[in-house]
Every structure is written in C-alpha cells, then in structure tokens.
Design an enzyme around this catalytic site. Sequence first.
Site, mmCIF file in Angstrom:
data_model
loop_
_atom_site.group_PDB
_atom_site.id
_atom_site.type_symbol
_atom_site.label_atom_id
_atom_site.label_comp_id
_atom_site.label_asym_id
_atom_site.label_seq_id
_atom_site.Cartn_x
_atom_site.Cartn_y
_atom_site.Cartn_z
ATOM 1 C CG ASP A 52 74.211 16.428 19.244
ATOM 2 O OD1 ASP A 52 74.645 17.344 19.959
ATOM 3 O OD2 ASP A 52 74.768 16.076 18.188
ATOM 4 C CD GLU B 281 86.560 18.566 19.408
ATOM 5 O OE1 GLU B 281 86.397 17.388 19.061
ATOM 6 O OE2 GLU B 281 86.716 19.506 18.610
ATOM 7 C CB SER B 282 87.053 16.393 27.810
ATOM 8 O OG SER B 282 88.453 16.473 27.842
ATOM 9 C CG HIS C 219 83.156 10.591 16.204
ATOM 10 N ND1 HIS C 219 83.946 10.145 17.226
ATOM 11 C CD2 HIS C 219 82.981 11.918 16.433
ATOM 12 C CE1 HIS C 219 84.228 11.142 18.038
ATOM 13 N NE2 HIS C 219 83.654 12.228 17.587
ATOM 14 C CE1 TYR D 63 76.955 20.464 8.408
ATOM 15 C CE2 TYR D 63 77.697 21.581 10.387
ATOM 16 C CZ TYR D 63 77.155 20.474 9.778
ATOM 17 O OH TYR D 63 76.811 19.376 10.522
ATOM 18 C CG HIS E 16 89.034 11.944 9.296
ATOM 19 N ND1 HIS E 16 89.440 13.140 8.748
ATOM 20 C CD2 HIS E 16 88.661 11.168 8.251
ATOM 21 C CE1 HIS E 16 89.316 13.082 7.431
ATOM 22 N NE2 HIS E 16 88.837 11.906 7.114
ATOM 23 C CD GLN F 194 86.688 13.625 20.404
ATOM 24 O OE1 GLN F 194 87.195 12.713 19.767
ATOM 25 N NE2 GLN F 194 85.894 14.521 19.849
ATOM 26 C CG HIS G 89 83.104 18.477 12.485
ATOM 27 N ND1 HIS G 89 82.601 17.290 12.001
ATOM 28 C CD2 HIS G 89 82.646 18.592 13.751
ATOM 29 C CE1 HIS G 89 81.871 16.711 12.951
ATOM 30 N NE2 HIS G 89 81.881 17.478 14.018
#
Length: 749
Positions: free
Chosen positions: A128, A324-325, A106, A58, A108, A252, A55
Amino acid sequence: MSVDTVKHAATSPGVEQPFAELGLKPDEYTRIREILGRRPTSCELAMYSVMWSEHCSYKSSKVHLRRFGDLPTETPVGKLLAGIGEQAGVVDIGQGYAVTFKVESHNHPSYVEPYQGAATGVGGIVRDILAMGARPVAVMDSLRFGPADAPDTHRVLPGVVAGVGGYGNCLGLPNIGGEVVFDSSYLGNPLVNALCVGVLRHEELHLAKASGVGNQVILYGAKTGGDGIGGVSVLASETFDADGPAKRPSVQVGDPFMEKLLIECTLELFAQELVVGIQDLGGAGLSCATSELASAGEGGMRVWLDRVPLRDSSLAPEEILMSESQERMMAVVEPAHVEAFLATCEKWDIPATVVGEVDASGRLVVEWHGDVVVDVPPRTVAHEGPVYERPFARPAWQDELQASSPDALERPASGDALRSTLLRLAASPNLCDRSWVTDQYDRYILGNTVLAQPEDAGMIRVDEASGLGVAVATDCNGRYTKLDPYVGAQLALSESYRNIAVSGALPLAVTDCLNFGSPEDPSVMWQFAEAIRGLADGCRALGLPVTGGNVSFYNQTGEQAILPTPVVGVLGVVSDVRRRTPSGWRTPGEVLYLVGTTRPEFGGSEWAHVVHSHLGGLPPQVDLDAERALAGILRQASESGVVSAAHDLSDGGLAQALVEGALRYGFGARVAVAGDPFVALFSESVARAVVAVPVASEADFVNLCGDFPATRLGVVTGEGDDLVVEGQFAISLAELRSAWTATLPALFE
C-alpha cells in the site's frame, strides 16, 4: 463456460446461485441483478461478493466515517497531499519531503494460520505504501492476544511474532515499535494490526487510476495461486463461530524475497516515469485492482483473464478473480512504454504480463478464452456497494458497568504493600519487558532508526544532511473504550499524541485501525459510532487530519466480542533527530519532574485489572487542551536541550514510568510523592510525563512550563542504584529487572 457467458447468464433458467455461500445477503444479490438487468455470471457474482464484503466496502461504517470529512487538511508543516480514499495517506513534512503511513488489520487470517496471516499483513501494508510512490522505510505492529497463559495464546502468539519478524526482516525493514496486549476478550480472535511508513519527494507521489484510452494494463509480481481465495475479504467479514462460513478461505502465503524485488522494481519503474497509475493487489485481488483502477480513471477497461500467469493451472476464472495471492501489483502503462516496463521487470526477475487495456466503454469487461465472463459498471463494484445504517443503541449493561467503580477495591496502604504492587504490575503481561517479542525483529537495519522499542515512539531519520525525521506511535486501551467508547477513542488518540511529543517531535497526522465486534449487534455499532465521534472531535481539537485507515468488524467468537479497540497511530516530524528525547535517564544528579496533574483515576487501570481482575467505573478524564500544552512544552524543551529524557505516563501510572525510566539505562532514582502515595504512583491520569532535567537547565525548564503544573519529584542517582520512593520503599534495580524481564520468556520459551 458457454460460448457467450454473459448472454447465457441472462437467459439461463432460474437455478439458484450460491450468493449466500459467498457472503452476499438476499437483498444484495437482488441489487446486483437490478444493476446488471440480468442474472450475474459466476465470475460477476464472485467479484461483487468480495468487493461488497465488509472488509472491502465499509458498508456498515461509511455513514459514521463521514465524520472525518470535515477534519483539517493542513498541518503546522504543510498540507495533506493524499488522504482518505487513497491507498495510504501522504503528509508533507517539509524540505520537499513527504511521508506516507497507514495501519491495517489482518486479524482473522492470523488466527487461522498465525505465521502467514501476520506475515502477509506486513506484506500487504508495505505494498500500500509502495503504491503511493514511496520507499517503505519502517514497519510497526499492534498485537493483541488472549490471556498470556492460555493454551491458544501459546499457539497463536509465537507464530504471529515469527511472521511479523520473518517477513519484515527479510524485506530489510526495521520494526520500530508497536504494542503487545493481553486480554481474555481476544482469546479466539487476536488482533494483528500492521503499520508501514514510507518516504518520498513531493513530485514522486502516484495515485491509483486507469486513465488514457489505449493504455495497457500490466500485472506484475508473483504468479496467481489458489492460496487466499476469498482470503481476508471473506474472513474479515464473518464471525468466528459454528454458524460461520462452511468453507473457510485459505490464508495467503507470503514470499518476502519476491516482495523485496517487487519494491525495488516498482521504485525503478516510478523513477523511469513508466507508470500512469498503479494498484496493489491486496484484499479481493484482481477484482479490487481492476474495478478500482477503472473507476478512478476513464471508467472503462477490458481484461483478458486467461493471460494471468498462474501457479495452479486448474484455477477457474472465478478463483483467479478472487485469489488474494501476495506480492502482486497492477500498473497502467502507455503503449510506448510497455517494452521498457517489461524490460525493467525482467531485470529484477519479476514476471510481468499485459492483461488488459483502458477503453472508453465505461464498463469493466473480463474475457476468459474468448468468452465475456464479466461485463459490469466498475463503480458499482468498487464504490457503489451497499451502505447500511445499522441500528445502534447504548447497551443496557453500560450503566451497570460504569457504576461498578474501583473506588471500593482494597488498596495497598503500607510501603511494603506499595512495593509489592509495583513489582506485581511491572511483571504483569501487559506491562512487562517486550524484548522476547521485539528481539525477533530487526530494529536498526538500513541505519536510519533513531528510536525504537522500548521507547515511547519509533523515530526514523529521513534526511541525513539536515537530520529531518519522523516519529510514529500507536496506542489503544480497550478497557477504557469499553467503559466509555467516546472517551476511550480520545484516550487512544491522546496517548499516541503524547508518545510523539515526549520524543521531541511535532504531531502532524493520524491513521487508525478500528477493531470491533459484529456490526449486526446494536451495542457494538453504538461503541463504533461513539468511538468515531470521539476520534473526530479529538482530532479536531488537536488540529490533526485523519489520513486514512481501516475498519475491522466481526472480531468476536460466538457472542463474545472483543474489547472495542480503536488503535490510533500518530505521525510526528522532528527537524533534527539529533535533538530527539529518549525515554530513560542516565546522568546522575539530574532533576526529575512530573509534568501534569494527577487525579485519583483507576477505572480500567492496570492496577484494577491485574490485582483485582476488575473492569468498571469511568476511564480517566480527557484533557486535550492539556495534551496540546504538554506537547508544546516537551517539543520546545527538546529543541532547546533543557530536558535529557522524557517518558509519558499511561498504563501503570507514575510507578511504571519510573520502572521503565530507571531500567532503560540502568540508573536509579530517588523520588518523593505528595499526598496519597497510592494515587501518586498508580493513577492513570492523562496529559502527564516524567522528564529528566540537567541541573543547569532547571530554571529554564520551570520557566518553559509557565502555569502548566510541574512538580519536582527527585533526582537521578548512580548506575545500578536503587529506585527509592522516600518514606515508602526501595527496590534494587536487579530485583526490578528480574521481575520485569522474566514474564514473557517464562511463558513462551
């Protein structure tokens, strides 16, 4: 931890480290040891494992994504201000404005925990966009699920839709479009692709870098917790089956109210010019933010991990690095501005802590209560991970699949049979009314939404004085891509491009979210390589840059891969949103034209799928020259006011376009079709649109089309009148609306 952890790691006995449990291959672990010249510490192992995941790194797609490197960097309006490699692409749209947009997966996490998986997908893509210096102004979502009547779809879909709506609505961002698609291949592996659009002035652009020795590194936003440890970086890098990771990372948990404060705080920090560089904390959390910022700046950074504010004091340093909070950002700030930075954060009730400092060491060093737990060259973490040239080969079953033509399938021959087929398709899960989904989203908050679902494209006003605006659309037909990945990717591009054009906008740029099965399967890698080749060639032919995007592999359950699904988003600009073109007609007496050429093309069609459960043959032919010509006609027609409505022809063909055009505002139509009525109504040939033309403008419209095929279909009739195909059938709008709107409520309410 030992007094000197790094030294201890180098000299400790050869006890096997749990690299496999962290998703690292034996050769990857060996390479880490070669880079460091010793055994990695547990924190370094954690950091490399998430950053070298599929992820984040790449590693299986890089060799193919290089095809995008020679695409245009300019558009008809201006140059690309930021492209591939940045957190989001930034496109000049004129008048000193720029737009940043990107789509990410997002998938899975949304299967494991549908609400939070989808919600945090929205939150991540919004950050982002924010990190580029832009104000987020709209979101879209491209969703795919298993069969609509499957029990697991009933578990997943309501939670995903609620998560998308709940997070976006709380942020106060309109959801202006997207897709909802059902197919058996997505059972057990739904796709949740989230897109965000942001607006900024050229001078407001910010890039992620840690430059300036002595500058301070500030972590601000929510506290770090145990949710999402390993998160999407691991979940998106494994196949869902019994042999997957023994310990699934937790999904998360999002807090949209904190994110809203974070947005306003960050925009104020930008406006005060207090930030040198900034990075969203998304996939891989602190591991990503620190290594990428350091790599893009002076190349050195020291971080005091024990200063990170925690929601859970029991977290180990490895867990803090992998967490990854959500709702967290990292900024690089000059020492003289730290006090003002912290004061602005306090004003917005945003926790902020100095956790590091930029240095000239060329190393990323992380301390934990005085111990050095990480000492690595940052580029080896962020940018110099493994690169795999995975074997790929055209699968043996491809020829058989393409040979299974739908031409031999039984077709409706009478007017009554055509009528029944139209109603059946209109009521099918993939073509029916999406209001049950989209009514859970606020489409008009902020007051700048010009077009939204069920229109072909979403449109947002950027500048109130001039009317400058942008349009966005996402599209993909996975059945087409399975039949021919090269052509299927181009068909996704062409449909999204066409949806921008029918709204009256000028297509400018592309983002993509490439969803495929396991890269370790040569047939999947062949599909991926062909799709990339097709998309690159298509963008080159249309003169569009690819600004960035996302690759999502391992979308399969056991041996069952999803349909290859390269979702393509296209951004367009419109000089004055008051001239936009809606998709439905509402003026009796206006003339309906079919623009484009219809061929007998049914491979991968909704008719074959719904009526015969058939997938085989070849997808529709791609004609990018025709797409470009059609887009020019539609844009000029919109600007000059010679069309009042336009609807693209895609899934379901002309029949579905007539259904949606009539039901949009409740006005009927009387049309006549030439040749085989089945082909005319249900073919899915591309580069076509239905337009409504005021009678006084008919000659001007015909002249505008020139040599491009334009066939007079019929006329718009009165409010509530029937949809009539002369010589074949008539359907009342009441019956049509009942069939079109009943499906999703019956399934999910």
